[in-house]
Design a protein around this motif. Structure first.
Motif, short mmCIF file in Angstrom:
data_model
loop_
_atom_site.label_atom_id
_atom_site.label_comp_id
_atom_site.label_asym_id
_atom_site.label_seq_id
_atom_site.Cartn_x
_atom_site.Cartn_y
_atom_site.Cartn_z
N ARG A 427 -38.05 -4.66 -26.72
CA ARG A 427 -36.84 -4.43 -27.50
C ARG A 427 -35.87 -5.57 -27.19
O ARG A 427 -35.59 -5.89 -26.03
N ALA A 428 -35.38 -6.20 -28.24
CA ALA A 428 -34.51 -7.38 -28.08
C ALA A 428 -33.06 -6.99 -28.26
O ALA A 428 -32.72 -6.10 -29.04
N TYR A 429 -32.19 -7.63 -27.52
CA TYR A 429 -30.75 -7.35 -27.60
C TYR A 429 -29.98 -8.62 -27.27
O TYR A 429 -30.56 -9.55 -26.69
N PRO A 430 -28.69 -8.74 -27.64
CA PRO A 430 -27.83 -7.72 -28.26
C PRO A 430 -28.11 -7.59 -29.76
O PRO A 430 -28.85 -8.38 -30.34
N ASP A 431 -27.46 -6.60 -30.35
CA ASP A 431 -27.58 -6.38 -31.79
C ASP A 431 -26.47 -7.11 -32.54
O ASP A 431 -26.69 -7.62 -33.64
N VAL A 432 -25.29 -7.15 -31.96
CA VAL A 432 -24.13 -7.83 -32.54
C VAL A 432 -23.34 -8.45 -31.38
O VAL A 432 -23.71 -8.31 -30.22
N ALA A 433 -22.24 -9.10 -31.69
CA ALA A 433 -21.43 -9.71 -30.64
C ALA A 433 -19.97 -9.76 -31.09
O ALA A 433 -19.64 -9.48 -32.25
N ALA A 434 -19.10 -10.13 -30.16
CA ALA A 434 -17.69 -10.38 -30.46
C ALA A 434 -17.13 -11.22 -29.33
O ALA A 434 -17.76 -11.38 -28.27
N LEU A 435 -15.96 -11.77 -29.54
CA LEU A 435 -15.31 -12.58 -28.52
C LEU A 435 -15.29 -11.84 -27.18
O LEU A 435 -15.00 -10.65 -27.13
#
Length: 542
Positions: A427-435
């Motif tokens: 399972r790969a991560y992250p799914d999204v990101a932010a500052l």
């Protein structure tokens, strides 16, 4: 996995006093066919393309689906009650919370319990077993795990800048917080400019039933005076609507970061603070899966290899699925040590990668970290070099991300690290990101002053707040909440702002490179509120 003093950051101290109580979660066996039915239902109601999308179950219906025999529940409950515990069965009848004197727990579990302190936070104390535990055979066959007896959490405070910076920076960086946040720190106004969400309560339409929460553990409390200072400086209306657990009038930078930014992003959504004194992930997730709070942000985790066992992680995953089956969204920070994790990548930085849990769970949404490419210029972002990301060594790639991951692995620009350091089928991560990086710290009011804080602990509440706003749009249109987010995210990966610069080696030699499309440094990218709002509404009206 018993405590190993050679590898653990936790140091064994003395025995608890005779009167000291300990709380534990006892996981009950659920028949495999019932777990399979839960997982099947979880995927159906989470998939925007499925006819059952958004048709969630309530607690009674989940209990019926899991169908734990009453004889099993009563047998285990009575065992611990006879041993001196107060035992409380959860609403789904698949776990029992026991509270008892530590000395009695030792006898009931045939182990020894000690206080442990963390070498980097000596005032943080937890009770854990120093050796494996054992239950009588007639009880053991009905129990999957006694949670938190052997599991040691990662204590990773956000990175803190010493003071507000007022140095010369590019023109046009206006924080919206007067002089309190200097001229280089990220604020709600900066986040709104980059991600496009309306961050004042007057520009948001409240929705009946919309709710969100942050999780805090042990000593992470908040001071109302700090929140008041933040509101006064930044023109926000941050407030805590409900508190579950205790709060003392002391400033915890983690807690105040979570509260100030999740509530600043989504001031129209009532915020609950859930404080878990035990540092128990299993206790927390069983607690929230019984509640009806729709979005949760958590800055908690550890390396997969540092968890008690695969059965412990599986027990957590079952609770994550129960939450998703009710329409609850759970977002976890992906970690602040890049691919290396708490255990590091070895003396020369060339050792194996250490994926995070719960960030590596297929049943939650993991949020990574970014920086602005140019300091103090609201624009393109790059992967934060310490943002957690990678591939699970325990859980396989779920179908919702299989295509995106295959695209990454086949992309020549990925310049993949040596294959012996990581598991490409996980399972790969992250799914999204932010500052969340250290080019521009977040401005936080904490301990009576303003300072800078960085980490995916900042990224997660921001993204969670944005999804809480999207829930509001749906609820106001009489549509269901978004629930488990990942099938929606990967179906609409192009609605995020792609991050194509940087990598996440932290202190190691290798990391994963950000490329066009999904990658294990920044996921699908950072939020674009307008695009996501359109997709969130379209997903239910298909």
């Amino acid at each position: 996995m018993p405590h190993n003093p050679m590898t653990s950051s936790w140091v064994k101290q003395g025995k608890p006093s005779e009167a000291q109580n300990i709380s534990l979660i006892v996981g009950l066996k659920v028949e495999q066919e019932n777990l399979a039915a839960l997982e099947k239902f979880f995927w159906e109601v989470s998939n925007p393309k499925h006819e059952k999308y958004g048709q969630y179950k309530n607690n009674a219906e989940l209990a019926e689906m899991l169908a734990v025999p009453a004889v099993r529940v009563n047998l285990v409950k009575e065992y611990f009650e006879k041993a001196g515990a107060i035992a409380e069965v959860n609403v789904h009848y698949d776990a029992i919370k026991v509270n008892m004197r530590a000395s009695l727990a030792e006898k009931a579990l045939n182990t020894e319990i000690y206080w442990f302190s963390h070498m980097n936070a000596k005032d943080t104390m937890i009770m854990r077993a120093s050796s494996a535990y054992h239950l009588p055979r007639d009880i053991e066959e009905h129990v999957t795990i006694v949670g938190e007896l052997l599991q040691f959490p990662r204590i990773a405070a956000p990175k803190v800048a010493e003071a507000v910076s007022t140095g010369n920076v590019s023109s046009g960086w206006s924080t919206g917080c007067g002089t309190s946040c200097g001229t280089t720190f990220v604020t709600p106004k900066i986040l709104s400019e980059r991600y496009g969400f309306p961050y004042t309560v007057s520009n948001q339409k409240a929705a009946n039933g919309n709710t969100m929460a942050v999780a805090e553990f042990q000593t992470q409390y908040y001071k109302q005076t700090d929140i008041d200072s933040f509101n006064s400086a930044c023109g926000t209306t941050v407030s805590v609507d409900t508190l579950i657990g205790k709060n003392f009038n002391t400033a915890g930078v983690e807690a105040e970061l979570d509260i100030e930014y999740m509530a600043a992003v989504a001031p129209s959504v009532p915020l609950t603070v859930i404080n878990n004194v035990q540092y128990s992930l299993l206790d927390w997730v069983n607690q929230i899966s019984a509640l009806d709070i729709l979005v949760h942000s958590v800055s908690y985790g550890n390396d997969e290899a540092q968890q008690t066992s695969t059965s412990y992680m599986t027990q957590c995953n079952t609770a994550f699925m129960k939450a998703g089956a009710k329409g609850i969204s759970i977002l976890f920070a992906s970690g602040d040590q890049g691919v290396c994790g708490r255990e590091g990548c070895g003396l020369f930085g060339t050792g194996a990668f250490h994926p995070d849990f719960p960030a590596g769970s297929p049943y939650i949404t993991a949020v990574g970290g970014t920086d602005f490419v140019t300091k103090s210029v609201v624009g393109a972002e790059q992967a934060w070099s310490s943002g957690g990301g990678g591939f699970s060594d325990t859980f396989d790639i779920p179908s919702y991300q299989a295509s995106a991951v295959a695209g990454y692995l086949a992309n020549p620009s990925a310049d993949l690290p040596p294959s012996n350091l990581w598991t490409s089928t996980g399972r790969a991560y992250p799914d999204v990101a932010a500052l969340g990086g250290t080019v521009n710290y977040y401005c936080v009011a904490t301990g009576g002053r303003f300072g800078g804080v960085a980490g995916t602990s900042a990224s997660s509440p921001v993204v969670a707040g944005i999804f809480a706003l999207l829930n509001g749009l749906r609820l106001n249109a009489n549509a269901p909440a978004m629930g488990f987010l990942n099938p929606f995210i990967y179906e609409n990966c192009g609605s995020f702002q792609d991050v194509t610069v940087g990598s996440n080696p932290d202190s190691g030699r290798y990391g994963f490179t950000a490329v066009s499309g999904w990658d294990p440094a920044t996921g699908c990218g950072t939020p674009s509120y307008g695009a996501l709002a359109a997709k969130a509404m379209a997903a239910y009206t298909k």
